[in-house]
Design a protein around this motif. Structure first.
Motif, short mmCIF file in Angstrom:
data_model
loop_
_atom_site.label_atom_id
_atom_site.label_comp_id
_atom_site.label_asym_id
_atom_site.label_seq_id
_atom_site.Cartn_x
_atom_site.Cartn_y
_atom_site.Cartn_z
N ALA A 1 6.52 23.35 14.14
CA ALA A 1 7.27 22.75 15.24
C ALA A 1 6.77 23.31 16.57
O ALA A 1 5.94 24.22 16.62
CB ALA A 1 8.76 23.02 15.06
N TYR A 2 7.30 22.76 17.66
CA TYR A 2 6.86 23.16 19.01
C TYR A 2 8.12 23.55 19.79
O TYR A 2 8.90 22.71 20.19
CB TYR A 2 6.14 21.98 19.66
N THR B 1 16.96 24.29 18.43
CA THR B 1 17.17 23.80 17.07
C THR B 1 15.84 23.37 16.47
O THR B 1 14.91 22.96 17.18
CB THR B 1 18.14 22.60 17.05
N LEU B 2 15.77 23.43 15.15
CA LEU B 2 14.57 23.01 14.44
C LEU B 2 14.30 21.52 14.69
O LEU B 2 13.14 21.12 14.87
CB LEU B 2 14.74 23.27 12.94
N GLU B 3 15.34 20.72 14.71
CA GLU B 3 15.17 19.28 14.91
C GLU B 3 14.57 18.98 16.28
O GLU B 3 13.67 18.14 16.42
CB GLU B 3 16.51 18.56 14.74
N ASP B 4 15.06 19.66 17.32
CA ASP B 4 14.50 19.46 18.66
C ASP B 4 13.04 19.90 18.72
O ASP B 4 12.20 19.24 19.34
CB ASP B 4 15.31 20.22 19.70
N ALA B 5 12.74 21.02 18.09
CA ALA B 5 11.38 21.54 18.13
C ALA B 5 10.42 20.63 17.37
O ALA B 5 9.27 20.44 17.80
CB ALA B 5 11.34 22.95 17.54
N LYS C 1 7.28 18.48 18.94
CA LYS C 1 5.91 18.53 18.40
C LYS C 1 5.36 17.12 18.22
O LYS C 1 4.22 16.84 18.60
CB LYS C 1 5.92 19.27 17.07
N LEU C 2 6.17 16.22 17.65
CA LEU C 2 5.71 14.84 17.46
C LEU C 2 5.42 14.17 18.80
O LEU C 2 4.46 13.40 18.94
CB LEU C 2 6.75 14.05 16.68
#
Length: 432
Positions: free
Chosen positions: A171-172, A179-183, A187-188
């Motif tokens: 992730a970025y 949050t992992l989802e935001d990161a 990245k995408l």
């Protein structure tokens, strides 16, 4: 007579030639070692037989996967403490052949054999990848089997580990507190902006996983996407997601080897966490195949884990645990080697961004997800495989943190003969 833990500690220090940095708790309930150190739990004598019949990392891995060896306390602290003995020892300094010339070493081995009785070879855990030699790596058939071994272990299990984003790559992060989802979304989006995605563009997503990049590119940037994977389970899951998003007119998910893609040219190609499976012998072929699939001026975003270069590259060997249980036939190369091979294939490398620390943060979140739902995770796959994933992700997080491995995004362009790359003068305007 000494209890089992004290005997094991004494033997381990004789065999390794150094003090043991962890406590040992043995099957008879005895303990020995530094009182405040993490505890290495040897649940039964079979753990010793794994180590004796396969000395080194593979024996340790088999004992761990089988549940015969465990860690009590903080797994990261335990792995960090034992890193010198597992990953950082100089094999040339004390080879097994040299050690066996030492009478004390031979005596320690004999004592360990006696303690492990009966001295019969234990069967490897069923999660271990079975193969017959490494003569035919990275054929289409062997790659298909290796990918299935890693990815076809249950989509529900991956949902538990990866979370709603279903992205299985670095992730970025804007902040470690994010949050992992935001990161993963960031990245995408970073990949999309580096590739210059916009309506009318045709994107090939090589190693499309569960469809997250394809969906993001089509939904947020209006592009048409072909995603290819060798995993039947991934493809079924991705197609379901695409249908639920109402994007079937813009996204096609195929079970297909990238070497069999024939419907180019594409405007852009994303390869995110896939190239590690290609192998050094096939890497130039991989780069040339992707180059041929692009239009002049087309862009490739190659997101790939890298290892540190060695003084003697001919001595490099794959990690036994990773090769047997995690990514069979996977190979890591230094980032300089990757960039050079992309250029040999005809690409112009325009940008290289290291995001090493980001992967450590990502892996720690995946480990936390698995640990928080440990009982369910074991049920969704198998107890052995859950143990594999927890160990490999935690160990990998430490490897990224300590710069043993890295991860890089390489932006490469199929620059036409005119020399016009199509990039802005300030290439990194994608950062905003």
């Amino acid at each position: 007579m000494q209890d089992a833990a004290q005997r094991l500690k004494t033997l381990a220090e004789q065999l390794m030639g150094a003090p043991l940095p962890v406590r040992i708790r043995a099957w008879d309930g005895s303990e020995s070692g530094p009182p405040n150190a993490p505890a290495l739990v040897v649940r039964n004598r079979r753990a010793l037989r794994h180590l004796l019949w396969k000395p080194g990392e593979l024996g340790l891995a088999r004992a761990w996967v089988a549940g015969d060896l465990d860690v009590e306390g903080d797994l990261y602290q335990a792995l960090d403490t034992m890193a010198e003995f597992i990953w950082e020892r100089d094999d040339g300094a004390r080879s097994l052949r040299q050690s066996l010339r030492d009478p004390e070493f031979r005596a320690a081995v004999r004592s360990l054999v006696a303690l492990s009785a009966p001295f019969l070879p234990p069967a490897p855990p069923p999660e271990e990848m079975r193969r017959h030699g490494r003569l035919h790596l990275h054929t289409k058939g062997s790659d298909r089997r290796a990918i299935s071994h890693h990815y076809d272990v249950g989509n529900d299990f991956y949902e538990l580990v990866l979370g709603p984003s279903m992205v299985y790559s670095c992730a970025y992060w804007e902040s470690p507190d994010g949050t992992l989802e935001d990161a993963q979304r960031d990245k995408l989006e970073l990949v999309s902006r580096k590739l210059g995605l916009k309506p009318g563009i045709r994107l090939l997503d090589v190693g499309c996983g569960w469809g997250s990049m394809a969906i993001h590119a089509a939904r947020e940037h209006g592009v048409s996407v072909v995603g290819v994977t060798l995993s039947q389970e991934q493809a079924a899951y991705a197609r379901k997601r695409v249908a639920e998003e109402g994007l079937t007119d813009r996204i096609e998910i195929r079970v297909q080897d990238y070497r069999d893609v024939r419907d180019g040219p594409y405007d852009a190609i994303s390869s995110i966490g896939m190239a590690e499976h290609v192998g050094s012998e096939r890497y130039l072929e991989y780069a040339r195949d992707l180059y041929a699939l692009l239009k002049p001026g087309g862009r490739l975003l190659n997101h790939q884990i890298a290892r540190r270069p060695q003084a003697d590259e001919s001595a490099y060997s794959v990690d036994e645990f990773i090769d047997a249980y995690v990514f069979p036939d996977g190979e890591l190369a230094p980032v300089g080697t990757t960039a050079a091979l992309l250029e040999r294939a005809g690409f112009e490398v325009r940008d290289l961004e290291s995001i090493r620390e980001h992967y450590a943060l990502t892996l720690r979140r995946w480990v936390a997800n698995l640990e928080a739902r440990w009982v369910e995770g074991r049920r969704l796959t198998s107890p052995g495989r859950a143990r594999i994933w927890r160990l490999y992700m935690a160990a990998s997080a430490l490897a990224f943190e300590h710069n043993r491995i890295g991860v890089n995004q390489v932006l490469a362009v199929k620059t036409p003969e005119t020399g016009t790359s199509g990039l802005s003068l300030r290439t990194r305007d994608w950062r905003g």
